[in-house]
Design a protein around this motif. Structure first.
Motif, PDB file in Angstrom:
ATOM      1  N   VAL A  49       6.496   6.593   2.047  1.00 27.96           N
ATOM      2  CA  VAL A  49       8.127   6.603   3.092  1.00 27.96           C
ATOM      3  C   VAL A  49       8.915   7.811   1.551  1.00 27.96           C
ATOM      4  CG1 VAL A  49       8.373   4.164   2.181  1.00 27.96           C
ATOM      5  CG2 VAL A  49       8.996   5.668  -0.027  1.00 27.96           C
ATOM      6  N   GLU A  50       9.506   8.471   3.018  1.00 25.87           N
ATOM      7  CA  GLU A  50       9.890   9.701   2.590  1.00 25.87           C
ATOM      8  C   GLU A  50      11.640   8.725   3.198  1.00 25.87           C
ATOM      9  OE1 GLU A  50       8.693  13.599   4.555  1.00 25.87           O
ATOM     10  OE2 GLU A  50       7.853  12.032   5.744  1.00 25.87           O
ATOM     11  N   ILE A  51      13.275   9.412   2.267  1.00 30.87           N
ATOM     12  CA  ILE A  51      13.925   9.293   2.419  1.00 30.87           C
ATOM     13  C   ILE A  51      14.819   9.662   2.939  1.00 30.87           C
ATOM     14  CG2 ILE A  51      15.850   8.264   0.526  1.00 30.87           C
ATOM     15  CD1 ILE A  51      14.843   6.791  -0.950  1.00 30.87           C
ATOM     16  N   LEU A  52      15.041   9.603   3.958  1.00 31.16           N
ATOM     17  CA  LEU A  52      16.081  11.070   5.008  1.00 31.16           C
ATOM     18  C   LEU A  52      17.410  10.686   5.149  1.00 31.16           C
ATOM     19  CD1 LEU A  52      13.658  11.331   8.154  1.00 31.16           C
ATOM     20  CD2 LEU A  52      13.470  12.675   5.827  1.00 31.16           C
ATOM     21  N   ASP A  53      18.489  10.808   5.556  1.00 37.55           N
ATOM     22  CA  ASP A  53      20.344  10.318   6.339  1.00 37.55           C
ATOM     23  C   ASP A  53      20.238   8.925   6.487  1.00 37.55           C
ATOM     24  OD1 ASP A  53      20.993  12.532   4.640  1.00 37.55           O
ATOM     25  OD2 ASP A  53      20.660  14.018   5.448  1.00 37.55           O
ATOM     26  N   LYS A  54      19.751   9.280   7.588  1.00 36.51           N
ATOM     27  CA  LYS A  54      19.747   8.372   8.823  1.00 36.51           C
ATOM     28  C   LYS A  54      18.977   7.206   8.592  1.00 36.51           C
ATOM     29  CE  LYS A  54      21.488  11.082  12.604  1.00 36.51           C
ATOM     30  NZ  LYS A  54      21.135  11.564  14.090  1.00 36.51           N
ATOM     31  N   GLY A  55      17.844   6.812   7.734  1.00 37.81           N
ATOM     32  CA  GLY A  55      16.547   6.146   6.971  1.00 37.81           C
ATOM     33  C   GLY A  55      15.407   6.344   6.329  1.00 37.81           C
ATOM     34  N   LEU A  56      14.733   5.633   6.608  1.00 40.20           N
ATOM     35  CA  LEU A  56      13.019   5.578   5.765  1.00 40.20           C
ATOM     36  C   LEU A  56      12.066   6.018   6.655  1.00 40.20           C
ATOM     37  CD1 LEU A  56      12.800   2.461   3.826  1.00 40.20           C
ATOM     38  CD2 LEU A  56      13.322   4.685   2.704  1.00 40.20           C
ATOM     39  N   GLY A 111       1.019  -1.389  -0.334  1.00 41.66           N
ATOM     40  CA  GLY A 111      -0.331   0.286   0.008  1.00 41.66           C
ATOM     41  C   GLY A 111       1.051   1.396  -0.150  1.00 41.66           C
ATOM     42  N   LEU A 112       2.301   1.069   0.041  1.00 42.18           N
ATOM     43  CA  LEU A 112       3.188   2.328  -0.199  1.00 42.18           C
ATOM     44  C   LEU A 112       2.824   3.145  -1.379  1.00 42.18           C
ATOM     45  CD1 LEU A 112       6.104   1.077   1.968  1.00 42.18           C
ATOM     46  CD2 LEU A 112       3.907   2.637   2.767  1.00 42.18           C
ATOM     47  N   ASP A 113       3.025   4.177  -1.239  1.00 38.42           N
ATOM     48  CA  ASP A 113       3.642   5.348  -2.490  1.00 38.42           C
ATOM     49  C   ASP A 113       5.206   5.788  -2.180  1.00 38.42           C
ATOM     50  OD1 ASP A 113       0.781   4.604  -3.558  1.00 38.42           O
ATOM     51  OD2 ASP A 113       0.060   6.265  -2.493  1.00 38.42           O
ATOM     52  N   CYS A 114       5.533   6.564  -3.227  1.00 35.30           N
ATOM     53  CA  CYS A 114       6.833   7.657  -3.193  1.00 35.30           C
ATOM     54  C   CYS A 114       6.754   8.358  -2.460  1.00 35.30           C
ATOM     55  CB  CYS A 114       6.848   6.758  -4.565  1.00 35.30           C
ATOM     56  SG  CYS A 114       7.461   6.170  -5.318  1.00 35.30           S
ATOM     57  N   GLY A 115       5.106   9.184  -2.320  1.00 31.45           N
ATOM     58  CA  GLY A 115       4.944  10.730  -1.886  1.00 31.45           C
ATOM     59  C   GLY A 115       4.022  10.266  -1.290  1.00 31.45           C
ATOM     60  N   ARG A 116       3.648  11.557   0.088  1.00 32.10           N
ATOM     61  CA  ARG A 116       1.765  11.567  -0.052  1.00 32.10           C
ATOM     62  C   ARG A 116       0.854  11.741  -0.473  1.00 32.10           C
ATOM     63  NH1 ARG A 116       1.249  14.912   5.361  1.00 32.10           N
ATOM     64  NH2 ARG A 116      -1.289  14.967   5.511  1.00 32.10           N
ATOM     65  N   ASP A 117      -0.039  11.885  -0.716  1.00 29.82           N
ATOM     66  CA  ASP A 117      -1.183  12.088  -1.322  1.00 29.82           C
ATOM     67  C   ASP A 117      -0.899  12.048  -3.124  1.00 29.82           C
ATOM     68  OD1 ASP A 117      -2.579  13.124   0.625  1.00 29.82           O
ATOM     69  OD2 ASP A 117      -2.009  15.312   0.526  1.00 29.82           O
ATOM     70  N   GLN A 118      -0.491  10.805  -3.456  1.00 31.35           N
ATOM     71  CA  GLN A 118       0.052  10.980  -4.726  1.00 31.35           C
ATOM     72  C   GLN A 118      -0.976   9.578  -5.177  1.00 31.35           C
ATOM     73  OE1 GLN A 118       3.749   9.290  -4.918  1.00 31.35           O
ATOM     74  NE2 GLN A 118       4.808  11.499  -4.998  1.00 31.35           N
ATOM     75  N   THR A 119      -1.763   8.681  -4.571  1.00 30.78           N
ATOM     76  CA  THR A 119      -2.418   7.622  -4.866  1.00 30.78           C
ATOM     77  C   THR A 119      -3.887   7.290  -3.896  1.00 30.78           C
ATOM     78  OG1 THR A 119      -2.281   6.127  -4.068  1.00 30.78           O
ATOM     79  CG2 THR A 119      -1.190   6.284  -6.347  1.00 30.78           C
ATOM     80  N   GLU A 120      -4.939   7.168  -4.726  1.00 32.20           N
ATOM     81  CA  GLU A 120      -6.449   6.995  -4.270  1.00 32.20           C
ATOM     82  C   GLU A 120      -6.302   6.036  -3.040  1.00 32.20           C
ATOM     83  OE1 GLU A 120      -9.957   7.930  -6.053  1.00 32.20           O
ATOM     84  OE2 GLU A 120      -9.242  10.109  -6.516  1.00 32.20           O
ATOM     85  N   ASP A 121      -5.315   5.051  -4.040  1.00 31.22           N
ATOM     86  CA  ASP A 121      -5.921   3.943  -3.092  1.00 31.22           C
ATOM     87  C   ASP A 121      -4.351   3.108  -2.239  1.00 31.22           C
ATOM     88  OD1 ASP A 121      -3.680   3.257  -4.597  1.00 31.22           O
ATOM     89  OD2 ASP A 121      -4.780   1.182  -5.002  1.00 31.22           O
ATOM     90  N   GLU A 137       3.728   6.276  12.709  1.00 25.45           N
ATOM     91  CA  GLU A 137       4.775   6.993  11.881  1.00 25.45           C
ATOM     92  C   GLU A 137       5.459   5.219  12.043  1.00 25.45           C
ATOM     93  OE1 GLU A 137       4.945  11.649  10.549  1.00 25.45           O
ATOM     94  OE2 GLU A 137       6.456  10.196  12.583  1.00 25.45           O
ATOM     95  N   VAL A 138       6.373   5.001  10.894  1.00 21.29           N
ATOM     96  CA  VAL A 138       7.521   4.205  11.252  1.00 21.29           C
ATOM     97  C   VAL A 138       9.141   3.970  11.073  1.00 21.29           C
ATOM     98  CG1 VAL A 138       7.993   1.629  10.966  1.00 21.29           C
ATOM     99  CG2 VAL A 138       5.851   1.748  11.461  1.00 21.29           C
ATOM    100  N   GLU A 139       9.625   4.117  11.729  1.00 18.38           N
ATOM    101  CA  GLU A 139      11.430   4.783  11.206  1.00 18.38           C
ATOM    102  C   GLU A 139      12.071   3.713  11.326  1.00 18.38           C
ATOM    103  OE1 GLU A 139      10.278   5.388  14.595  1.00 18.38           O
ATOM    104  OE2 GLU A 139       9.276   8.231  13.739  1.00 18.38           O
TER     105      GLU A 139
END
Length: 336
Positions: free
Chosen positions: A187-194, A172-182, A206-208
């Protein structure tokens, strides 16, 4: 079948359509499929028994769950477990409620029979096998790092394990916020992780997922590699690989693909060689990843509980296949 909205003003029709979409959003696609399947099963039994499924009759429901427990509800005799009977009963309650004819589950024809079934046939739940870190590493080695499908499958296993995610949350994950209805998160890619934002059974959380100690087993590196080679810019993160494995399509993966993947690679890696092929297929599922994290993470229990999105520590303990059950010794604490 005539349109239920026929003759309504256009703006009311639009509201009705929107209301139906909200009703669908109240439960997952898997849940709705299960509800429909259970209603079909009950209706077929009623037809064979010369009974009517409507309106709800507690006495008929009591006979139905008795047939389920005794193994006479199927054309081929097969008794159902208590958990299956309870699920079917919940499905019937939901279906009746949608028809505006609620089922009274407290009626003695249902409640007393169900209590007797629990007392007679109740058994401890059969838990799925946990995928432990050593298992996961062996499973990853069976996947081809040089193909799109192999890269995708490695990424799903790593993010599913490290995040303690349900299979529906993974796909169910998208590459970014509000990109699909389903979509059910992003996910957000940060320096120390996801940073994974999810809409799960208990609401938004939220899951780190931190960086791994090696690039080979790092979920962050896996996600970056998959996005790069799959050339995904937005929309569903995990998609079908097509064109003989050389192209990534636009369609989101079905969550059942996660369960199939875990079963397949557990078998290929020779995990639990003491089990037969059929037993391994039964023991391993998407939940094996969540159980693996809960069983192997050397961290305070409250952090594991938060990662898995559990409302209680007791639920988290049910996922821990490997833990010190006698860390708190009440015998000694009492002075014995």
């Amino acid at each position: 079948m005539a349109d239920a909205n026929a003759g309504l003003p256009a703006h009311i029709e639009r509201l009705a359509d929107r209301a139906r979409s909200y009703v669908e959003a109240a439960s997952s696609a898997n849940t709705r499929r299960a509800y429909a399947s259970d209603w079909k099963h009950f209706s077929a039994w009623c037809q064979r028994s010369n009974l009517s499924p409507l309106p709800p009759d507690p006495q008929i429901i009591g006979l139905y769950i008795t047939a389920l427990a005794s193994g006479t509800a199927e054309r081929n005799p097969k008794s159902n477990s208590v958990s299956t009977i309870e699920r079917r009963l919940s499905s019937l309650s939901w279906n009746y409620a949608q028809r505006g004819t609620p089922l009274n589950r407290k009626d003695r024809h249902i409640a007393t029979v169900l209590a007797g079934i629990r007392n007679t046939h109740g058994a401890p739940p059969r838990q799925k096998e946990a995928v432990l870190p050593e298992h996961l590493i062996a499973m990853l080695e069976t996947l081809d790092r040089g193909t799109l499908r192999g890269i995708r499958d490695r990424t799903m296993l790593l993010i599913g394990f490290a995040g303690g995610l349900r299979r529906s949350e993974i796909v169910g994950l998208d590459c970014g916020r509000d990109q699909t209805e389903d979509g059910h998160g992003w996910v957000e890619i940060l320096d120390k992780g996801l940073l994974v934002t999810l809409r799960g059974k208990t609401g938004w959380r939220e899951v780190e997922i931190g960086r791994g100690s090696s690039d080979v087993t790092c979920p962050l590196v896996a996600v970056e590699t998959w996005i790069k080679f799959a050339r995904i810019e937005r929309g569903p993160l995990f998609r079908r690989v097509r064109g003989q494995g050389k192209d990534v399509g636009p369609d989101r993966l079905n969550d059942r693909e996660v369960a199939r993947l875990v079963k397949k690679v557990a078998l290929a890696a020779g995990v639990r060689p003491d089990l037969t092929e059929n037993e391994r297929a039964e023991k391993f599922s998407g939940h094996s990843l969540r159980a693996g994290l809960a069983s192997s993470a050397e961290a305070d229990e409250r952090y594991i509980q938060k990662q898995l999105g559990h409302a209680s520590a007791e639920m988290t303990r049910k996922y821990q296949r490997r833990r010190d059950r006698f860390r708190v010794n009440l015998t000694k604490a009492a002075g014995l």
